[in-house]
Write a protein that holds these residues in place. Sequence first.
Motif, PDB file in Angstrom:
ATOM      1  N   VAL A 233      15.422   0.653  -2.706  1.00  0.00           N
ATOM      2  CA  VAL A 233      15.473   0.280  -1.570  1.00  0.00           C
ATOM      3  C   VAL A 233      14.119  -0.751  -1.322  1.00  0.00           C
ATOM      4  O   VAL A 233      14.162  -1.950  -0.907  1.00  0.00           O
ATOM      5  CB  VAL A 233      15.684   0.891  -0.312  1.00  0.00           C
ATOM      6  CG1 VAL A 233      15.449   0.283   1.116  1.00  0.00           C
ATOM      7  CG2 VAL A 233      16.918   1.727  -0.532  1.00  0.00           C
ATOM      8  N   ARG A 234      13.118   0.048  -1.488  1.00  0.00           N
ATOM      9  CA  ARG A 234      11.501  -0.811  -1.581  1.00  0.00           C
ATOM     10  C   ARG A 234      10.645  -0.074  -2.386  1.00  0.00           C
ATOM     11  O   ARG A 234      10.846   1.212  -2.637  1.00  0.00           O
ATOM     12  CB  ARG A 234      11.320  -0.753  -0.047  1.00  0.00           C
ATOM     13  CG  ARG A 234      10.307  -1.803   0.315  1.00  0.00           C
ATOM     14  CD  ARG A 234      10.986  -3.182   0.494  1.00  0.00           C
ATOM     15  NE  ARG A 234      10.057  -4.168   0.582  1.00  0.00           N
ATOM     16  CZ  ARG A 234      10.089  -4.985   1.662  1.00  0.00           C
ATOM     17  NH1 ARG A 234      10.835  -4.720   2.930  1.00  0.00           N
ATOM     18  NH2 ARG A 234       9.187  -6.065   2.056  1.00  0.00           N
ATOM     19  N   VAL A 235       9.658  -0.599  -2.819  1.00  0.00           N
ATOM     20  CA  VAL A 235       8.306   0.109  -3.524  1.00  0.00           C
ATOM     21  C   VAL A 235       7.321  -0.251  -2.622  1.00  0.00           C
ATOM     22  O   VAL A 235       6.892  -1.090  -2.247  1.00  0.00           O
ATOM     23  CB  VAL A 235       8.113  -0.489  -4.836  1.00  0.00           C
ATOM     24  CG1 VAL A 235       7.164   0.187  -5.623  1.00  0.00           C
ATOM     25  CG2 VAL A 235       9.496  -0.558  -5.843  1.00  0.00           C
ATOM     26  N   VAL A 236       6.812   1.068  -2.041  1.00  0.00           N
ATOM     27  CA  VAL A 236       5.562   1.027  -1.267  1.00  0.00           C
ATOM     28  C   VAL A 236       4.359   1.593  -2.115  1.00  0.00           C
ATOM     29  O   VAL A 236       4.427   2.421  -3.076  1.00  0.00           O
ATOM     30  CB  VAL A 236       5.795   1.698   0.073  1.00  0.00           C
ATOM     31  CG1 VAL A 236       7.140   1.172   0.523  1.00  0.00           C
ATOM     32  CG2 VAL A 236       6.157   3.149  -0.188  1.00  0.00           C
ATOM     33  N   ALA A 237       3.166   1.206  -1.631  1.00  0.00           N
ATOM     34  CA  ALA A 237       1.831   1.830  -2.303  1.00  0.00           C
ATOM     35  C   ALA A 237       1.244   2.722  -1.364  1.00  0.00           C
ATOM     36  O   ALA A 237       1.004   2.391  -0.151  1.00  0.00           O
ATOM     37  CB  ALA A 237       1.003   0.581  -2.644  1.00  0.00           C
ATOM     38  N   LEU A 238       0.639   3.689  -2.077  1.00  0.00           N
ATOM     39  CA  LEU A 238      -0.580   4.434  -0.995  1.00  0.00           C
ATOM     40  C   LEU A 238      -1.645   3.960  -1.120  1.00  0.00           C
ATOM     41  O   LEU A 238      -2.004   3.361  -2.390  1.00  0.00           O
ATOM     42  CB  LEU A 238      -0.164   5.942  -1.680  1.00  0.00           C
ATOM     43  CG  LEU A 238      -0.407   6.328  -3.041  1.00  0.00           C
ATOM     44  CD1 LEU A 238      -1.790   7.162  -3.527  1.00  0.00           C
ATOM     45  CD2 LEU A 238       0.568   7.100  -3.799  1.00  0.00           C
ATOM     46  N   LEU A 257       5.154  -5.613  -3.577  1.00  0.00           N
ATOM     47  CA  LEU A 257       4.674  -4.275  -3.204  1.00  0.00           C
ATOM     48  C   LEU A 257       4.148  -4.346  -1.611  1.00  0.00           C
ATOM     49  O   LEU A 257       3.398  -5.157  -1.511  1.00  0.00           O
ATOM     50  CB  LEU A 257       3.576  -4.067  -4.147  1.00  0.00           C
ATOM     51  CG  LEU A 257       3.110  -2.461  -4.162  1.00  0.00           C
ATOM     52  CD1 LEU A 257       4.240  -1.618  -4.727  1.00  0.00           C
ATOM     53  CD2 LEU A 257       1.924  -2.072  -5.200  1.00  0.00           C
ATOM     54  N   ILE A 258       4.565  -3.216  -0.813  1.00  0.00           N
ATOM     55  CA  ILE A 258       4.062  -3.262   0.547  1.00  0.00           C
ATOM     56  C   ILE A 258       3.220  -1.883   0.533  1.00  0.00           C
ATOM     57  O   ILE A 258       3.646  -0.995  -0.067  1.00  0.00           O
ATOM     58  CB  ILE A 258       5.026  -3.395   1.376  1.00  0.00           C
ATOM     59  CG1 ILE A 258       5.925  -2.313   1.351  1.00  0.00           C
ATOM     60  CG2 ILE A 258       5.685  -4.717   1.357  1.00  0.00           C
ATOM     61  CD1 ILE A 258       7.095  -2.015   2.513  1.00  0.00           C
ATOM     62  N   ALA A 259       2.362  -1.952   1.530  1.00  0.00           N
ATOM     63  CA  ALA A 259       1.721  -0.770   1.915  1.00  0.00           C
ATOM     64  C   ALA A 259       2.460   0.406   2.590  1.00  0.00           C
ATOM     65  O   ALA A 259       3.327   0.145   3.355  1.00  0.00           O
ATOM     66  CB  ALA A 259       0.380  -1.118   2.935  1.00  0.00           C
ATOM     67  N   SER A 260       1.990   1.567   2.162  1.00  0.00           N
ATOM     68  CA  SER A 260       2.218   3.040   3.028  1.00  0.00           C
ATOM     69  C   SER A 260       0.913   3.562   3.149  1.00  0.00           C
ATOM     70  O   SER A 260       0.835   4.655   2.318  1.00  0.00           O
ATOM     71  CB  SER A 260       3.356   3.490   2.410  1.00  0.00           C
ATOM     72  OG  SER A 260       3.725   4.968   3.168  1.00  0.00           O
ATOM     73  N   PHE A 261      -0.108   3.365   3.869  1.00  0.00           N
ATOM     74  CA  PHE A 261      -1.407   3.638   3.999  1.00  0.00           C
ATOM     75  C   PHE A 261      -1.467   4.864   4.959  1.00  0.00           C
ATOM     76  O   PHE A 261      -0.746   4.770   6.095  1.00  0.00           O
ATOM     77  CB  PHE A 261      -2.277   2.549   4.237  1.00  0.00           C
ATOM     78  CG  PHE A 261      -2.488   1.516   3.140  1.00  0.00           C
ATOM     79  CD1 PHE A 261      -1.897   1.672   1.813  1.00  0.00           C
ATOM     80  CD2 PHE A 261      -3.162   0.549   3.326  1.00  0.00           C
ATOM     81  CE1 PHE A 261      -1.923   0.919   0.514  1.00  0.00           C
ATOM     82  CE2 PHE A 261      -3.498  -0.625   2.072  1.00  0.00           C
ATOM     83  CZ  PHE A 261      -2.684  -0.233   0.892  1.00  0.00           C
TER      84      PHE A 261
END
Length: 295
Positions: A233-238, A257-261
């Motif tokens: 569905v989505r790739v998120v980054a820490l 790539l989107i944030a998941s901070f």
Amino acid sequence: MNTQQLERIHTGKGFIAALDQSGGSTPKALQQYGVNESSYSNEEEMYALVHEMRTRIIKTPAFDSQYILGAILFENTMDRLIDGQFTADYLWEKKGIVPFLKVDKGLADLEDGVQLMKPMPELGDLLKRAVERNIFGTKMRSVIKEANAAGIKKVVEQQFAVGKQIAEAGLVPIVEPEVDIYSADKAASEKILKEEIFAQLSKLDNDTKIMLKLSIPTEDNFYSDLMNDSHVVRVVALSGGYSQTEANEKLARNHGLIASFSRALSQGLTAQQTDAEFDSLLANTIKDIYEASIK
């Protein structure tokens, strides 16, 4: 599964806010927020204070679907109220933000260069409660410290085995095999990790949907091909320990790539700030992370 929420996470512009520090990391999160351990005398008081902090973040005007697609909650936050509504309902109905839940119980000891997730014997019950609380998806974290092929294979196999159980319960799992950003062979670990993720994706049923939460790769756009897989569905980054500025700079170089901070989102926020100061700082942070996520 809520198809409106699925579409928002899959195609929406923005990022995912991680508000899921749990038992072990709560005192540290409060300390960074300017609340010392002397301010509470037991676990219940501690969780009440951390809920106040999270409520303050969520109610900030900039914490809005214009910038934020989803928010990851800790179990204790899921069970608490904001303005008389359960947190997940408040997020979706008042803010248009999709709610996720952290489900892992922490990390096992280091073995084969990795830390697997501790056993989760109560996961089935937790998933039922999550569905009742209108949670969309879940998050669970393992850590890779070395480019050890056997260890990395175990991490990915465990993540996907639990991920299937979560998907069967009607939720979308965020699979999070974090590569330690300070690892000496980070790029080599990422290469093995990607191969193992593809191996597991190829075994999934056609209609099983997952998300991936990964460390920002050493090689820019290294995870682009994962984004094109039909199950993802989505790739998120820490943020992984990078400062807010550094995390944003690295993220912006990785298209799609989107944030998941977590830490990078709450950096600089304190209980002592006035609401105007708090809201202004968080608004700037949110806009910066959003800009890095949509590049």
